[in-house]
Structure formats: structure tokens, C-alpha cells
Write a protein that holds these residues in place. Structure first.
Motif, PDB file in Angstrom:
ATOM      1  N   UNK A  91       0.884  -1.089  -0.007  1.00  0.00           N
ATOM      2  CA  UNK A  91       0.077   0.235  -0.067  1.00  0.00           C
ATOM      3  C   UNK A  91       0.912   1.197   0.084  1.00  0.00           C
ATOM      4  N   UNK A  92       1.941   1.255   0.697  1.00  0.00           N
ATOM      5  CA  UNK A  92       2.929   2.508   0.642  1.00  0.00           C
ATOM      6  C   UNK A  92       3.945   2.462  -0.321  1.00  0.00           C
ATOM      7  N   UNK A  93       3.955   1.276  -1.416  1.00  0.00           N
ATOM      8  CA  UNK A  93       4.917   1.191  -2.455  1.00  0.00           C
ATOM      9  C   UNK A  93       4.611   2.364  -3.426  1.00  0.00           C
ATOM     10  N   UNK A  94       5.568   3.111  -3.981  1.00  0.00           N
ATOM     11  CA  UNK A  94       5.671   4.084  -5.185  1.00  0.00           C
ATOM     12  C   UNK A  94       4.997   3.453  -6.216  1.00  0.00           C
ATOM     13  N   UNK A  95       4.055   3.747  -6.848  1.00  0.00           N
ATOM     14  CA  UNK A  95       3.367   3.272  -8.134  1.00  0.00           C
ATOM     15  C   UNK A  95       4.147   3.135  -9.142  1.00  0.00           C
ATOM     16  N   UNK A  96       5.469   3.689  -9.376  1.00  0.00           N
ATOM     17  CA  UNK A  96       6.338   3.541 -10.348  1.00  0.00           C
ATOM     18  C   UNK A  96       7.052   2.156 -10.373  1.00  0.00           C
ATOM     19  N   UNK A  97       6.742   1.637  -9.195  1.00  0.00           N
ATOM     20  CA  UNK A  97       7.349   0.035  -9.116  1.00  0.00           C
ATOM     21  C   UNK A  97       6.484  -0.968  -9.786  1.00  0.00           C
ATOM     22  N   UNK A  98       5.323  -0.553 -10.281  1.00  0.00           N
ATOM     23  CA  UNK A  98       4.246  -1.435 -10.748  1.00  0.00           C
ATOM     24  C   UNK A  98       4.169  -1.379 -12.210  1.00  0.00           C
ATOM     25  N   UNK A  99       4.137  -2.581 -12.922  1.00  0.00           N
ATOM     26  CA  UNK A  99       3.699  -3.911 -12.437  1.00  0.00           C
ATOM     27  C   UNK A  99       4.874  -4.321 -11.668  1.00  0.00           C
ATOM     28  N   UNK A 100       4.516  -4.936 -10.462  1.00  0.00           N
ATOM     29  CA  UNK A 100       5.397  -5.557  -9.497  1.00  0.00           C
ATOM     30  C   UNK A 100       5.275  -6.772  -9.432  1.00  0.00           C
ATOM     31  N   UNK A 101       6.447  -7.750  -9.529  1.00  0.00           N
ATOM     32  CA  UNK A 101       6.349  -9.185  -9.225  1.00  0.00           C
ATOM     33  C   UNK A 101       7.073  -9.441  -7.997  1.00  0.00           C
ATOM     34  N   UNK A 102       6.110 -10.389  -7.132  1.00  0.00           N
ATOM     35  CA  UNK A 102       6.621 -10.733  -5.713  1.00  0.00           C
ATOM     36  C   UNK A 102       6.998 -12.245  -5.931  1.00  0.00           C
ATOM     37  N   UNK A 103       8.137 -12.550  -5.499  1.00  0.00           N
ATOM     38  CA  UNK A 103       8.550 -14.170  -5.525  1.00  0.00           C
ATOM     39  C   UNK A 103       8.726 -14.481  -4.012  1.00  0.00           C
ATOM     40  N   UNK A 104       7.987 -15.509  -3.753  1.00  0.00           N
ATOM     41  CA  UNK A 104       8.009 -15.742  -2.338  1.00  0.00           C
ATOM     42  C   UNK A 104       7.605 -17.179  -2.001  1.00  0.00           C
ATOM     43  N   UNK A 105       7.143 -17.648  -0.859  1.00  0.00           N
ATOM     44  CA  UNK A 105       6.476 -18.843  -0.243  1.00  0.00           C
ATOM     45  C   UNK A 105       5.226 -19.125   0.277  1.00  0.00           C
ATOM     46  N   UNK A 106       4.979 -20.072   0.370  1.00  0.00           N
ATOM     47  CA  UNK A 106       3.687 -20.545   1.129  1.00  0.00           C
ATOM     48  C   UNK A 106       3.962 -20.235   2.666  1.00  0.00           C
ATOM     49  N   UNK A 107       2.934 -20.146   3.441  1.00  0.00           N
ATOM     50  CA  UNK A 107       1.736 -19.696   3.351  1.00  0.00           C
ATOM     51  C   UNK A 107       1.504 -18.138   2.541  1.00  0.00           C
ATOM     52  N   UNK A 108       2.524 -17.436   2.480  1.00  0.00           N
ATOM     53  CA  UNK A 108       2.299 -15.940   2.240  1.00  0.00           C
ATOM     54  C   UNK A 108       1.800 -15.864   0.959  1.00  0.00           C
ATOM     55  N   UNK A 109       2.055 -16.382  -0.025  1.00  0.00           N
ATOM     56  CA  UNK A 109       1.593 -15.961  -1.471  1.00  0.00           C
ATOM     57  C   UNK A 109       0.134 -16.382  -1.293  1.00  0.00           C
ATOM     58  N   UNK A 110      -0.269 -17.625  -0.930  1.00  0.00           N
ATOM     59  CA  UNK A 110      -1.583 -17.934  -0.844  1.00  0.00           C
ATOM     60  C   UNK A 110      -2.484 -16.810  -0.004  1.00  0.00           C
ATOM     61  N   UNK A 111      -1.888 -16.680   0.990  1.00  0.00           N
ATOM     62  CA  UNK A 111      -2.649 -15.532   1.980  1.00  0.00           C
ATOM     63  C   UNK A 111      -2.706 -14.321   1.100  1.00  0.00           C
ATOM     64  N   UNK A 112      -1.623 -13.635   0.463  1.00  0.00           N
ATOM     65  CA  UNK A 112      -1.706 -12.524   0.172  1.00  0.00           C
ATOM     66  C   UNK A 112      -2.671 -12.458  -1.298  1.00  0.00           C
ATOM     67  N   UNK A 113      -2.846 -13.409  -2.001  1.00  0.00           N
ATOM     68  CA  UNK A 113      -3.595 -13.429  -3.137  1.00  0.00           C
ATOM     69  C   UNK A 113      -5.109 -13.375  -2.573  1.00  0.00           C
ATOM     70  N   UNK A 114      -5.455 -14.397  -1.737  1.00  0.00           N
ATOM     71  CA  UNK A 114      -6.654 -14.719  -1.399  1.00  0.00           C
ATOM     72  C   UNK A 114      -7.056 -13.407  -0.431  1.00  0.00           C
ATOM     73  N   UNK A 115      -6.224 -12.851   0.346  1.00  0.00           N
ATOM     74  CA  UNK A 115      -6.547 -11.816   1.192  1.00  0.00           C
ATOM     75  C   UNK A 115      -6.916 -10.552   0.264  1.00  0.00           C
ATOM     76  N   UNK A 116      -6.238 -10.243  -0.572  1.00  0.00           N
ATOM     77  CA  UNK A 116      -6.373  -9.020  -1.359  1.00  0.00           C
ATOM     78  C   UNK A 116      -7.661  -9.242  -2.416  1.00  0.00           C
ATOM     79  N   UNK A 117      -7.870 -10.465  -2.695  1.00  0.00           N
ATOM     80  CA  UNK A 117      -9.159 -10.658  -3.589  1.00  0.00           C
ATOM     81  C   UNK A 117     -10.320 -11.096  -2.709  1.00  0.00           C
ATOM     82  N   UNK A 118     -10.175 -11.301  -1.348  1.00  0.00           N
ATOM     83  CA  UNK A 118     -11.396 -11.467  -0.715  1.00  0.00           C
ATOM     84  C   UNK A 118     -11.840 -12.949  -0.710  1.00  0.00           C
TER      85      UNK A 118
END
Length: 153
Positions: A91-118
Motif C-alpha cells: 500500500x505504501x509502495x511507489x506506483x512507479x514500481x508497478x507492475x511489480x513481481x513478488x517471488x515468495x513462499x507458502x503460506x504467504x503467497x496464498x494468503x496474500x492473493x486470497x486476502x487481497x481478493x477476498x
């Protein structure tokens, strides 16, 4: 804004520590296949953030080399980071960084995708799964899942 979320490729099962587990040859091929399958979409990426763990840095490097980008290590991308903490960083990241790719692990990636999308736990991310989300603001229930690419079989 677009956000891409990539789970690392298949990694070796045992190592001295979880942080040092490396990708297997199969894992490298999974990541290359996803890059090939979604090349036109990934070509839009401006910034890559990766967890400091070996397997995510290796995954991010494959993407970075494919698209001529650099990888930035981000401590907020370890698997046990609270998802709200990462949402706050986005939320605090500069818009100039986007499109942004995050490379990470479970459970964070699943929690992030599902949390942002509800979407509860509707969208699991296996190894080398890549999600594309679109939002005006990065907050819980504020994004739409554009697509979810699992590793090609």
C-alpha cells in the motif's frame, strides 16, 4: 496497477536450514515454463522483489534474466511474514514500481492473493504458480484476480 505473485519452483527437500534449500532441476524447468507461458504478461514487470531465501532468489533470477531485470531482496517476503504486514508495504509502495513481481513462499503467497481478493482459500498456489492481480489500492478485499497460472504439465 498490476501485481504478479509467484511461488518459487520445486526445491530440494532437505538442507542445513530452510533458508538454504535450493531449486531442483525440475523446479528450474517449472519456472522457465511459466515464464514462457506468460511471457507477454511478465514483459510488463518493472520491479522484482524476492524473499532472501535461496530458492526464491533462484526463481527470481530466472525471471529477471528472461526479461532483463534486476532482483531486489525484500525481507517482508519470507513465508512466515504476517500477510497484513506485506499488504501495508504494498500500500505504501511507489506506483512507479508497478507492475511489480513478488517471488515468495507458502503460506504467504496464498494468503496474500486470497486476502487481497477476498477469496478465503479459494486460490491455492503450488510451486511455480503465478497470479496476476489488479487493483487501484493494495488492501484486503480490494483486488481482482486477473488470472492464475499453475505450472504447465
Amino acid at each position: 496497477m498490476l501485481l504478479f505473485v509467484l511461488r518459487h519452483g520445486h526445491a530440494e527437500p532437505f538442507s542445513n536450514s530452510d533458508e538454504t534449500r535450493a531449486l531442483t532441476d525440475e523446479g528450474r524447468e517449472e519456472v522457465r515454463a511459466v515464464c514462457k507461458e506468460r511471457a507477454s504478461e511478465l514483459a510488463q514487470v518493472r520491479t522484482i522483489w524476492a524473499s532472501p531465501f535461496v530458492r526464491t532468489r533462484q526463481t527470481a533470477k530466472i525471471v529477471a534474466e528472461t526479461f532483463g531485470l534486476e532482483v531486489e531482496i525484500n525481507e517482508n517476503l519470507t513465508g512466515d511474514t504476517p500477510v497484513q504486514q506485506l499488504m501495508d508495504v504494498l500500500a505504501e509502495a511507489d506506483e512507479a514500481l508497478f507492475p511489480l513481481l513478488l517471488v515468495s513462499h507458502q503460506p504467504l503467497v496464498g494468503s496474500l492473493v486470497n486476502g487481497l481478493c477476498g477469496t478465503g482459500n479459494e486460490h491455492p498456489l503450488g510451486t511455480a504458480s503465478l497470479a496476476c492481480l489488479k487493483a487501484d489500492v493494495w488492501a484486503r478485499d480490494c483486488a481482482e484476480l486477473e488470472w492464475l497460472q499453475h505450472k504447465p504439465s
